[in-house]
Design a protein around this motif. Structure first.
Motif, mmCIF file in Angstrom:
data_model
loop_
_atom_site.group_PDB
_atom_site.id
_atom_site.type_symbol
_atom_site.label_atom_id
_atom_site.label_comp_id
_atom_site.label_asym_id
_atom_site.label_seq_id
_atom_site.Cartn_x
_atom_site.Cartn_y
_atom_site.Cartn_z
ATOM 1 N N HIS A 1 0.802 -1.223 0.000
ATOM 2 C CA HIS A 1 0.000 0.000 0.000
ATOM 3 C C HIS A 1 0.837 1.276 0.000
ATOM 4 N N ASP A 2 2.155 1.114 0.042
ATOM 5 C CA ASP A 2 2.999 2.298 -0.089
ATOM 6 C C ASP A 2 4.097 2.132 -1.131
ATOM 7 N N ALA A 3 4.014 1.095 -1.979
ATOM 8 C CA ALA A 3 5.085 0.844 -2.937
ATOM 9 C C ALA A 3 4.559 0.337 -4.282
ATOM 10 N N ILE A 4 5.214 0.804 -5.336
ATOM 11 C CA ILE A 4 4.863 0.462 -6.712
ATOM 12 C C ILE A 4 6.125 -0.031 -7.404
ATOM 13 N N LEU A 5 5.990 -1.090 -8.184
ATOM 14 C CA LEU A 5 7.116 -1.670 -8.915
ATOM 15 C C LEU A 5 6.998 -1.334 -10.399
ATOM 16 N N THR A 6 8.108 -0.894 -11.006
ATOM 17 C CA THR A 6 8.138 -0.623 -12.441
ATOM 18 C C THR A 6 9.557 -0.869 -12.955
ATOM 19 N N ALA A 7 9.806 -0.549 -14.220
ATOM 20 C CA ALA A 7 11.141 -0.690 -14.796
ATOM 21 C C ALA A 7 11.961 0.564 -14.515
ATOM 22 N N SER B 1 9.952 9.070 -3.218
ATOM 23 C CA SER B 1 11.313 8.574 -3.432
ATOM 24 C C SER B 1 11.237 7.253 -4.188
ATOM 25 N N TYR B 2 12.384 6.802 -4.673
ATOM 26 C CA TYR B 2 12.412 5.486 -5.304
ATOM 27 C C TYR B 2 13.783 4.842 -5.165
ATOM 28 N N GLN B 3 13.771 3.524 -5.254
ATOM 29 C CA GLN B 3 14.990 2.704 -5.198
ATOM 30 C C GLN B 3 15.105 1.965 -6.521
ATOM 31 N N ALA C 1 12.597 -0.776 -10.427
ATOM 32 C CA ALA C 1 12.552 0.300 -9.442
ATOM 33 C C ALA C 1 11.323 0.139 -8.571
ATOM 34 N N VAL C 2 11.485 0.412 -7.289
ATOM 35 C CA VAL C 2 10.368 0.418 -6.351
ATOM 36 C C VAL C 2 10.122 1.867 -5.936
ATOM 37 N N LEU C 3 8.921 2.355 -6.216
ATOM 38 C CA LEU C 3 8.542 3.728 -5.927
ATOM 39 C C LEU C 3 7.797 3.796 -4.596
#
Length: 242
Positions: free
Chosen positions: A65-71, A108-110, A129-131
């Protein structure tokens, strides 16, 4: 790890240009394997469209609920040769024809360890990347879990997201499967049909019940054996490095 064709990837990073016009037969074949899905219902409700402030859009998936995964390459401005600030990103859930249910802003993102867009061949296994969102996502959005174990070759899968040629509605290819692993399992091949805009889109596999898991995210394609081979970063690789 099999070499990727850097020029193919950089071309996508520079502009995510419109798909080259192919034969009508080729387009018909692709269309047969992409169908509209209802973004209001599980599991599609966890998939959204990512805008990065440069006029480019990718796909992504809610993993908490606080993170999104993308390229990760979706966060890179190739013209300026730098990563895009987190505050310039926003992720739309429930998106269709310009309307949406949730506009998630990013604080932020990693990105994957060592990912370098200009050395894509060598670092593609870290193209994720995890946003982190500024506000917790609504409770009615059910996140999709990352699969912790590698999925056997031949497993049936579904790719879902927002391809550029159907930019205003979510579509899914339900008729694909996972193939062999590359780079010690960090990458995997799959047979889902590719289109620009699917970068960062989740590849879903069944758990045997109602739930599905994210087996990986689509990142690129490369020529091989007379046809394009589709490439994803495996969820197991992402999970083990968070």
């Amino acid at each position: 790890m099999l070499p990727l064709r850097t020029w193919r990837v950089l071309a996508a990073l520079l502009s995510f240009a419109a798909l080259a016009a192919g034969s009508s037969a080729a387009m018909s074949s692709m269309d047969l394997h992409r169908e509209a899905v209802d973004e209001r219902y599980y599991p599609w409700s966890a998939v959204g469209k990512l805008f990065n402030g440069t006029g480019v859009a990718c796909s992504g998936v809610v993993i908490s609920h606080d993170a999104i995964l993308t390229a990760a390459h979706c966060l890179y401005n190739a013209r300026l040769k730098r990563f895009i600030p987190a505050e310039a990103l926003h992720f739309l859930l429930g998106y269709r024809t310009g309307s949406f249910s949730t506009d998630a802003r990013i604080v932020s993102y990693q990105i994957g360890p060592g990912f370098a867009p200009l050395s894509y061949d060598q670092t593609s296994g870290s193209d994720w990347a995890v946003l982190t969102v500024t506000q917790t996502l609504p409770a009615n959005i059910e996140p999709l879990r990352l699969r912790r174990n590698l999925v056997p070759s031949g497993t049936k899968a579904v790719l879902v997201g927002y391809p550029q040629d159907r930019a205003f509605a979510m579509t899914a290819d339900r008729d694909c499967e996972l193939h062999e692993k590359l780079g010690a399992g960090r990458l995997l091949l799959h047979s889902c049909r590719n289109a620009l805009g699917y970068s960062g889109a989740p590849i879903l596999v069944s758990t045997g019940g109602r739930e599905v898991e994210v087996a990986g995210i689509h990142i690129a394609s490369m020529p091989g054996d007379g046809m394009e081979q589709m490439i994803a970063v495996s969820a197991q690789s992402i999970w083990s490095r968070q």
